[in-house]
Design an enzyme around this catalytic site. Structure first.
Site, PDB file in Angstrom:
ATOM      1  N   HIS A   1      45.701  39.276  39.558  1.00  7.77           N
ATOM      2  CA  HIS A   1      44.659  38.444  38.952  1.00  7.77           C
ATOM      3  C   HIS A   1      43.334  38.625  39.686  1.00  7.77           C
ATOM      4  O   HIS A   1      43.285  39.178  40.784  1.00  7.77           O
ATOM      5  CB  HIS A   1      45.056  36.953  38.999  1.00  7.77           C
ATOM      6  CG  HIS A   1      45.112  36.387  40.390  1.00  7.77           C
ATOM      7  ND1 HIS A   1      46.125  36.702  41.279  1.00  7.77           N
ATOM      8  CD2 HIS A   1      44.284  35.558  41.050  1.00  7.77           C
ATOM      9  CE1 HIS A   1      45.919  36.082  42.424  1.00  7.77           C
ATOM     10  NE2 HIS A   1      44.801  35.381  42.324  1.00  7.77           N
TER      11      HIS A   1
ATOM     12  N   ASP B   1      40.190  35.828  40.807  1.00 13.56           N
ATOM     13  CA  ASP B   1      40.140  34.378  40.963  1.00 13.56           C
ATOM     14  C   ASP B   1      39.221  33.725  39.936  1.00 13.56           C
ATOM     15  O   ASP B   1      38.107  34.220  39.669  1.00 13.56           O
ATOM     16  CB  ASP B   1      39.632  34.016  42.376  1.00 13.56           C
ATOM     17  CG  ASP B   1      40.618  34.453  43.452  1.00 13.56           C
ATOM     18  OD1 ASP B   1      41.830  34.426  43.184  1.00 13.56           O
ATOM     19  OD2 ASP B   1      40.168  34.813  44.552  1.00 13.56           O
TER      20      ASP B   1
ATOM     21  N   HIS C   1      43.789  41.249  42.686  1.00 14.41           N
ATOM     22  CA  HIS C   1      44.648  41.140  43.864  1.00 14.41           C
ATOM     23  C   HIS C   1      45.959  40.459  43.507  1.00 14.41           C
ATOM     24  O   HIS C   1      46.071  39.793  42.466  1.00 14.41           O
ATOM     25  CB  HIS C   1      43.938  40.426  45.015  1.00 14.41           C
ATOM     26  CG  HIS C   1      43.514  39.019  44.707  1.00 14.41           C
ATOM     27  ND1 HIS C   1      42.425  38.718  43.923  1.00 14.41           N
ATOM     28  CD2 HIS C   1      44.053  37.831  45.067  1.00 14.41           C
ATOM     29  CE1 HIS C   1      42.296  37.414  43.834  1.00 14.41           C
ATOM     30  NE2 HIS C   1      43.284  36.839  44.507  1.00 14.41           N
TER      31      HIS C   1
ATOM     32  N   ARG D   1      41.243  29.690  52.134  1.00 19.38           N
ATOM     33  CA  ARG D   1      40.350  30.509  51.286  1.00 19.38           C
ATOM     34  C   ARG D   1      39.055  29.785  50.971  1.00 19.38           C
ATOM     35  O   ARG D   1      39.077  28.624  50.548  1.00 19.38           O
ATOM     36  CB  ARG D   1      41.061  30.863  49.977  1.00 19.38           C
ATOM     37  CG  ARG D   1      40.308  31.895  49.151  1.00 19.38           C
ATOM     38  CD  ARG D   1      41.051  32.217  47.867  1.00 19.38           C
ATOM     39  NE  ARG D   1      40.513  31.457  46.753  1.00 19.38           N
ATOM     40  CZ  ARG D   1      41.063  31.409  45.532  1.00 19.38           C
ATOM     41  NH1 ARG D   1      42.191  32.053  45.291  1.00 19.38           N
ATOM     42  NH2 ARG D   1      40.494  30.712  44.567  1.00 19.38           N
TER      43      ARG D   1
END
Ligand code: SIN
Length: 302
Positions: free
Chosen positions: A118, A120, A278, A293
């Site tokens: 995917h 983000d 990723h 993150r």
């Protein structure tokens, strides 16, 4: 297997530039990814160093740092050097730093966060420029992250396919993942000690983006669809869209387009979410993995 056999590189990607003055940059694979040395991310970075990190990000799509010691506040401050931060509406942020997402898999969890190819938050008006992920605790083995170069994915398509895709837009939403019927809402996910998610009807909201976008900084074209959040082509049904989308999801992550990052405590990955996909590999049962993150807001894809 057939796809790999048919694919041959006709130009070099991810070659090292030699004119960095503040940082050293070592490419990781022929497709994307480079390790940056000579930077202490916990310190205050001067503008020239930030500019070189940004250039390395554009050149290599994802950059990695080792042996860093970041607090959540420092991670947020670092990410703010690259833009405004996103607060995730459906997944847990830290109590004192809502803009820092907790990416966690507990020893007893079966599923992980982000364990599918995917980009983000493509379910938003202005999907992220990039994300910066800092490893606090890593499994003794496994838990690597894969990245795939979407310029290469686009370049490797036939001219006919490139032409056709260039006229298409796709509908993105978080529904498959974060809606009350999405997979994070399943009982087993909800019991996870890992990243806490808040399934919501809001996740059904749809956003339309070009299937092929032009990167706002490099001016290069790349594929911009992903298996987690791209629902269908605009103006078509899901059933009509599925065959071509499935082909693109598979094509986008050919082995030749990827690099693989092995985490250590203190490692940092910073990926350009506009041109790279990723996938966090879930191959470490019984082990804990904890990362933080920060997600930098981007611009409307064009
Ligand atoms: C994510 O998708 O942000 C998680 C990536 C990872 O855990 O490696």
């Amino acid at each position: 297997m057939m796809l790999e056999q048919q694919f041959a590189l006709d130009r070099a990607y991810n070659t090292p530039a030699t004119d960095y003055r503040r940082i050293a940059v070592a490419p990781l694979s022929g497709a994307c990814g480079a390790e940056i040395r000579g930077v202490d991310l916990a310190g205050t970075l001067d503008d020239a160093t930030v500019a070189e990190v940004r250039r390395a990000l554009l050149d290599h799509l994802v950059v990695f740092f080792r042996e860093q010691a970041l607090t959540p506040a420092r991670l947020a401050a670092l990410a703010r050097r690259f833009g405004e931060l996103h607060v995730h509406p459906f997944a847990e942020g830290m109590a004192e730093h809502p803009e820092i997402l907790v990416v966690r898999k507990a020893k007893t969890d079966r599923f992980n966060f982000g364990g599918e190819w995917h980009a983000d938050v493509t379910w938003s008006e202005t999907p992220p420029l990039g994300s910066i992920l800092y490893a606090e605790r890593v499994p003794a083995w496994g838990g690597d992250t894969l990245f795939a170069n979407q310029y290469m994915a686009y370049d490797a398509l036939s001219e006919g396919m490139q032409r056709m895709l260039s006229g298409l837009r796709a509908v993105h939403s978080a529904a498959r993942v974060y809606a009350p019927t999405g997979y994070y809402a399943a009982d087993e996910y909800q019991r996870m000690g890992g990243t806490q998610v808040r399934p919501s009807e809001q996740a059904r909201r749809e956003y339309v983006h070009p299937v092929v976008r032009t990167h706002p900084e490099t001016g290069r074209r790349c594929l911009f669809v992903n298996a987690s959040y791209t629902e269908r082509f605009e103006g078509m049904t899901r059933e009509e869209s599925r065959p071509l989308l499935e082909y693109l999801f598979e094509h986008a992550v050919r082995a030749a387009f990827t690099c693989r990052f092995r985490w250590q405590t203190g490692s940092v990955a910073f990926w350009d979410n506009r041109c790279v996909l990723h996938n966090a590999i879930n191959d470490y049962p019984g082990e804990e993995r904890l990362l933080y993150r920060a997600t930098v807001i981007g611009e409307r894809p064009a």
